[in-house]
Write an enzyme that holds these catalytic residues in place. Structure first.
Site, PDB file in Angstrom:
ATOM      1  N   ARG A  95      43.478  52.029  30.914  1.00 28.57           N
ATOM      2  CA  ARG A  95      42.416  51.017  30.880  1.00 28.57           C
ATOM      3  C   ARG A  95      41.366  51.467  29.887  1.00 28.57           C
ATOM      4  O   ARG A  95      40.768  52.532  30.037  1.00 28.57           O
ATOM      5  CB  ARG A  95      41.788  50.841  32.261  1.00 28.57           C
ATOM      6  CG  ARG A  95      42.733  50.290  33.315  1.00 28.57           C
ATOM      7  CD  ARG A  95      43.390  48.971  32.927  1.00 28.57           C
ATOM      8  NE  ARG A  95      42.427  47.904  32.703  1.00 28.57           N
ATOM      9  CZ  ARG A  95      42.028  47.057  33.644  1.00 28.57           C
ATOM     10  NH1 ARG A  95      42.445  47.190  34.886  1.00 28.57           N
ATOM     11  NH2 ARG A  95      41.193  46.082  33.345  1.00 28.57           N
ATOM     12  N   ASP A 109      36.151  42.148  42.223  1.00 28.43           N
ATOM     13  CA  ASP A 109      36.967  41.065  41.665  1.00 28.43           C
ATOM     14  C   ASP A 109      38.144  40.835  42.595  1.00 28.43           C
ATOM     15  O   ASP A 109      39.313  40.999  42.230  1.00 28.43           O
ATOM     16  CB  ASP A 109      37.424  41.420  40.255  1.00 28.43           C
ATOM     17  CG  ASP A 109      37.882  40.203  39.461  1.00 28.43           C
ATOM     18  OD1 ASP A 109      37.877  39.090  40.011  1.00 28.43           O
ATOM     19  OD2 ASP A 109      38.246  40.369  38.279  1.00 28.43           O
ATOM     20  N   GLU A 127      36.223  47.175  38.235  1.00 29.97           N
ATOM     21  CA  GLU A 127      35.017  47.304  37.417  1.00 29.97           C
ATOM     22  C   GLU A 127      33.814  46.595  38.019  1.00 29.97           C
ATOM     23  O   GLU A 127      32.664  46.906  37.684  1.00 29.97           O
ATOM     24  CB  GLU A 127      35.274  46.787  36.006  1.00 29.97           C
ATOM     25  CG  GLU A 127      35.513  45.293  35.909  1.00 29.97           C
ATOM     26  CD  GLU A 127      35.924  44.884  34.503  1.00 29.97           C
ATOM     27  OE1 GLU A 127      36.072  45.766  33.651  1.00 29.97           O
ATOM     28  OE2 GLU A 127      36.091  43.676  34.283  1.00 29.97           O
TER      29      GLU A 127
END
Length: 366
Positions: free
Chosen positions: A67, A233, A253
């Site tokens: 990532r 999320d 995140e």
């Protein structure tokens, strides 16, 4: 979704990234060979993913995913990309819960090797409900599944959220609190206001989003409830499934320390976002899947915590998503993909849903 081009997701060259990754790993793990480097088709705009394999006898993880923080020169979706924060959250979730979080490996905070900080984790194999075109559209594996298969996936997915909130020691998530004063919910909302101000800095403001912030104040929960670790999320598009069983929970995140309902409201509304788009384009979508009442009821059964003030929390989710959509639209303007309309609220794909929530009529549709 058919009226505007798909926003570009990267300004980087995958081949160049691959060469730089191989050079970095050779220094970290002498003798290692990087093979089968590729970019998944589902790459997003907030960070980028590289998939690759490592050939070396001393590495515990041979099938990897990397990532990479967004290119700071590419009109980023968020103002900062704290990769150490994500790495820490995933490590802690793996330590304290039974959620299938990929094993995190190297963390590189120096932007030199790849142009931005990144971390490497174990890669999980499986399939993800698509965002483009959304899983609510015909022609993908989840839409084609049976009602029983989708019900099984829904049950397994709401269980992820319930277990995260119940199993993770809340005090270990306090480092995620934004700076400022007030309760965790107040700080969370204040941070979103600051994000909105960053998005519209020097650009047309959104009367609709500003009215939504006002409406939140009008219906603010009398009892906010205790804060827990929020995935952030929390949606099925951030889960890899083996069949219909979750095998990897991704994209931390937006992790936060906030009431449970912040996460649950996001789960509820992000599905409705796709469902509403699908109906708007003349398809029935999946009207019996991930319904608000079913998710709230099952969450209460699994945790003993009855969700409350969900009109507030679903509006808050729609507002937060609206800010992200506005930033993405302004990013498209920046790259010459779209033009700013006379009414900037028209840049927000789900402005009708937000307006209906502000007016208190949205959930009357069910």
């Amino acid at each position: 979704m058919a009226t505007a081009p798909r926003p570009r997701t990267s300004t980087r060259e995958p081949e160049e990234l691959g060469r730089r990754l191989a050079a970095w790993l050779a220094a970290e793990l002498p003798g290692a060979e990087v093979t089968d480097i590729r970019v998944p088709g589902s790459n997003g705009m907030s960070s980028e993913t590289l998939l690759f394999d490592i050939e070396h006898p001393d590495t515990p993880v041979k099938e990897c995913a990397l990532r990479l923080a967004a290119d700071p020169a590419a009109y980023t979706v968020f103002p900062t990309y704290d990769m150490p924060r994500q790495h820490r959250v995933m490590s802690l979730v793996a330590e304290h819960t039974d959620l299938p979080v990929p094993r995190v490996q190297w963390l590189e905070t120096d932007p030199g090797p790849l142009g931005a900080p990144f971390f490497v984790m174990a890669r999980a194999e499986g399939r993800v409900p698509p965002d483009v075109m959304p899983y609510t559209y015909e022609g993908n594996w989840l839409h084609a599944a049976s009602d029983a298969e989708r019900a099984g996936l829904q049950e397994a997915s709401i269980s992820l959220l319930a277990r995260l909130h119940d199993q993770f020691p809340a005090e270990r998530a306090e480092f995620l609190l934004p700076e400022g004063a007030g309760s965790p919910l107040r700080r969370h909302v204040d941070a979103q206001r600051a994000y909105y101000e960053w998005v519209v800095g020097g650009l047309a403001r959104s009367p609709l989003l500003e009215r939504a912030f006002e409406r939140l104040e009008e219906i603010w929960p009398a009892e906010e409830g205790p804060a827990v670790l929020n995935w952030g999320d929390a949606r099925i598009g951030n889960v890899i499934y083996d069949g219909f069983r979750p095998v990897a929970v991704l994209d931390w995140e937006m992790a936060a320390y906030a009431p449970r309902e912040v996460d649950l409201g996001w789960t509820v509304y992000l599905h409705r976002f796709f469902q509403d788009l699908t109906v708007g384009f003349g398809q029935p979508g999946l009207p019996d899947f991930l319904r608000r009442d079913d998710l709230e009821r099952r969450y209460a059964e699994l945790t003993g915590h009855t969700p409350r003030d969900m009109d507030f929390h679903t509006l808050y989710a729609a507002l937060r998503h609206g800010i992200v959509m506005l930033r993405i639209a302004y990013r498209q303007v920046h790259f010459g993909e779209v033009e700013v309309p006379a009414d900037p609220d028209g840049l927000i794909l789900h402005h009708g849903s937000i307006a209906a929530m502000v007016q208190g009529t949205y959930w009357n549709r069910d």
